[in-house]
Design a protein around this motif. Structure first.
Motif, PDB file in Angstrom:
ATOM      1  N   ASP A   9      41.528  -8.342  33.963  1.00  0.00           N
ATOM      2  CA  ASP A   9      42.376  -9.093  33.053  1.00  0.00           C
ATOM      3  C   ASP A   9      41.533  -9.787  31.990  1.00  0.00           C
ATOM      4  O   ASP A   9      41.886  -9.807  30.810  1.00  0.00           O
ATOM      5  CB  ASP A   9      43.182 -10.124  33.845  1.00  0.00           C
ATOM      6  CG  ASP A   9      44.152 -10.900  32.959  1.00  0.00           C
ATOM      7  OD1 ASP A   9      45.175 -10.304  32.570  1.00  0.00           O
ATOM      8  OD2 ASP A   9      43.890 -12.080  32.674  1.00  0.00           O
TER       9      ASP A   9
ATOM     10  N   ARG B 168      48.861  -7.500  29.405  1.00  0.00           N
ATOM     11  CA  ARG B 168      49.474  -6.490  30.255  1.00  0.00           C
ATOM     12  C   ARG B 168      49.202  -5.129  29.671  1.00  0.00           C
ATOM     13  O   ARG B 168      49.442  -4.902  28.488  1.00  0.00           O
ATOM     14  CB  ARG B 168      50.987  -6.679  30.335  1.00  0.00           C
ATOM     15  CG  ARG B 168      51.381  -7.903  31.170  1.00  0.00           C
ATOM     16  CD  ARG B 168      51.150  -7.623  32.648  1.00  0.00           C
ATOM     17  NE  ARG B 168      51.452  -8.794  33.433  1.00  0.00           N
ATOM     18  CZ  ARG B 168      50.558  -9.725  33.712  1.00  0.00           C
ATOM     19  NH1 ARG B 168      49.323  -9.618  33.291  1.00  0.00           N
ATOM     20  NH2 ARG B 168      50.899 -10.770  34.431  1.00  0.00           N
TER      21      ARG B 168
ATOM     22  N   ALA C 260      50.244 -15.299  26.263  1.00  0.00           N
ATOM     23  CA  ALA C 260      50.814 -14.676  27.455  1.00  0.00           C
ATOM     24  C   ALA C 260      49.776 -13.816  28.102  1.00  0.00           C
ATOM     25  O   ALA C 260      48.877 -13.322  27.440  1.00  0.00           O
ATOM     26  CB  ALA C 260      52.031 -13.815  27.061  1.00  0.00           C
ATOM     27  N   PRO C 261      49.852 -13.617  29.410  1.00  0.00           N
ATOM     28  CA  PRO C 261      48.867 -12.775  30.096  1.00  0.00           C
ATOM     29  C   PRO C 261      48.855 -11.376  29.520  1.00  0.00           C
ATOM     30  O   PRO C 261      49.913 -10.828  29.176  1.00  0.00           O
ATOM     31  CB  PRO C 261      49.355 -12.770  31.566  1.00  0.00           C
ATOM     32  CG  PRO C 261      50.226 -14.000  31.667  1.00  0.00           C
ATOM     33  CD  PRO C 261      50.834 -14.173  30.321  1.00  0.00           C
TER      34      PRO C 261
ATOM     35  N   GLN D 101      49.532 -17.727  37.233  1.00  0.00           N
ATOM     36  CA  GLN D 101      48.724 -18.248  36.137  1.00  0.00           C
ATOM     37  C   GLN D 101      49.441 -19.355  35.358  1.00  0.00           C
ATOM     38  O   GLN D 101      48.814 -20.042  34.556  1.00  0.00           O
ATOM     39  CB  GLN D 101      48.340 -17.104  35.193  1.00  0.00           C
ATOM     40  CG  GLN D 101      47.429 -16.074  35.841  1.00  0.00           C
ATOM     41  CD  GLN D 101      47.217 -14.848  34.966  1.00  0.00           C
ATOM     42  OE1 GLN D 101      47.777 -14.762  33.881  1.00  0.00           O
ATOM     43  NE2 GLN D 101      46.407 -13.918  35.435  1.00  0.00           N
ATOM     44  N   GLN D 102      50.730 -19.517  35.581  1.00  0.00           N
ATOM     45  CA  GLN D 102      51.476 -20.542  34.864  1.00  0.00           C
ATOM     46  C   GLN D 102      51.153 -21.931  35.408  1.00  0.00           C
ATOM     47  O   GLN D 102      50.823 -22.104  36.573  1.00  0.00           O
ATOM     48  CB  GLN D 102      52.984 -20.283  34.965  1.00  0.00           C
ATOM     49  CG  GLN D 102      53.468 -19.083  34.164  1.00  0.00           C
ATOM     50  CD  GLN D 102      54.971 -18.917  34.247  1.00  0.00           C
ATOM     51  OE1 GLN D 102      55.665 -19.637  34.960  1.00  0.00           O
ATOM     52  NE2 GLN D 102      55.494 -17.949  33.503  1.00  0.00           N
TER      53      GLN D 102
ATOM     54  N   GLU E  37      53.037  -7.575  38.795  1.00  0.00           N
ATOM     55  CA  GLU E  37      52.576  -8.145  37.529  1.00  0.00           C
ATOM     56  C   GLU E  37      53.244  -9.496  37.265  1.00  0.00           C
ATOM     57  O   GLU E  37      52.594 -10.439  36.792  1.00  0.00           O
ATOM     58  CB  GLU E  37      52.870  -7.173  36.385  1.00  0.00           C
ATOM     59  CG  GLU E  37      52.039  -5.899  36.455  1.00  0.00           C
ATOM     60  CD  GLU E  37      52.354  -4.939  35.323  1.00  0.00           C
ATOM     61  OE1 GLU E  37      53.272  -5.239  34.535  1.00  0.00           O
ATOM     62  OE2 GLU E  37      51.664  -3.909  35.212  1.00  0.00           O
TER      63      GLU E  37
ATOM     64  N   ALA F  16      51.549 -13.208  36.831  1.00  0.00           N
ATOM     65  CA  ALA F  16      51.845 -14.073  35.694  1.00  0.00           C
ATOM     66  C   ALA F  16      52.313 -15.446  36.157  1.00  0.00           C
ATOM     67  O   ALA F  16      51.916 -16.480  35.595  1.00  0.00           O
ATOM     68  CB  ALA F  16      52.914 -13.420  34.809  1.00  0.00           C
TER      69      ALA F  16
END
Length: 204
Positions: free
Chosen positions: A176, A200, A197-198, A75-76, A68, A72
């Motif tokens: 997602d 979760r 934020a992603p 994706q930053q 995970e 993340a």
């Protein structure tokens, strides 16, 4: 192949019914001292399996967290060097967690095994069957198989994991996106301020 694996991995299979084993009543007739000794001997032979199971319990949630975290980081919008440094820091924290948690879980597993796995052998196997199983586990063939088991698992798991990104990544990205829609969270990569934020799923 299933027949070959059955004897060597019987202790791990017993873990699957460990919860019910604890609730089972004692055998109708008292267990003979000879059978009790055989069970103790078998438990000693299965110690490495118990320890391996404990390691799995410790490492599985950490591996999920690393996956995970990796998603993340991808994706930053941070520079590659910063993301790589963060990945190394996360890996170091996971290693520290495993080193601290594994001895505790291993010791607990070894303490629980006789009272959970032991009764399964006591109620489900005869003295003669226990002797046959011990003979197999102490045989050169079984020992060679057990020495190869880790390598076999690692080779298989590494190959499987390496082939999964093209298969799973699109599905995970779609999942997602759906979760973000349900939660009202901006799409991945969208500029929504520092609070974004992603999504979760809640950890269990």
């Amino acid at each position: 192949m299933r027949r070959l694996l059955a004897s060597a991995l019987i202790a791990l299979a017993a873990f699957g019914v460990a919860g019910t084993a604890a609730a089972q009543t004692a055998p109708a007739t008292p267990t003979s001292p000879a059978k009790k000794e055989l069970i103790q001997r078998l438990m000693r032979l299965q110690q490495s399996d118990v320890e391996g199971f404990a390691r799995t319990v410790v490492e599985r949630p950490a591996a999920q967290m690393m996956r995970e975290a990796g998603m993340a980081l991808q994706q930053q919008q941070a520079p590659q060097e910063k993301r790589e440094a963060a990945a190394r820091a996360i890996e170091a924290e996971v290693k520290k967690y495993v080193e601290e948690a594994y001895p505790i879980v291993r010791d607990r597993a070894l303490k629980l095994a006789p009272s959970t796995v032991g009764p399964v052998f006591e109620t489900r196997m005869t003295e003669d069957e226990l002797k046959q199983l011990i003979t197999w586990l102490e045989s050169p063939t079984a020992k060679k198989y057990q020495s190869l088991a880790g390598e076999l698992r690692n080779n298989f798991s590494q190959k499987l994991v390496a082939e999964m990104p093209p298969i799973l990544d699109p599905k995970l990205m779609a999942l997602d996106g759906r979760i973000r829609t349900i939660l009202g969270v901006p799409p991945a990569g969208a500029s929504a301020g520092p609070a974004a934020a992603p999504a979760r799923p809640a950890s269990k």
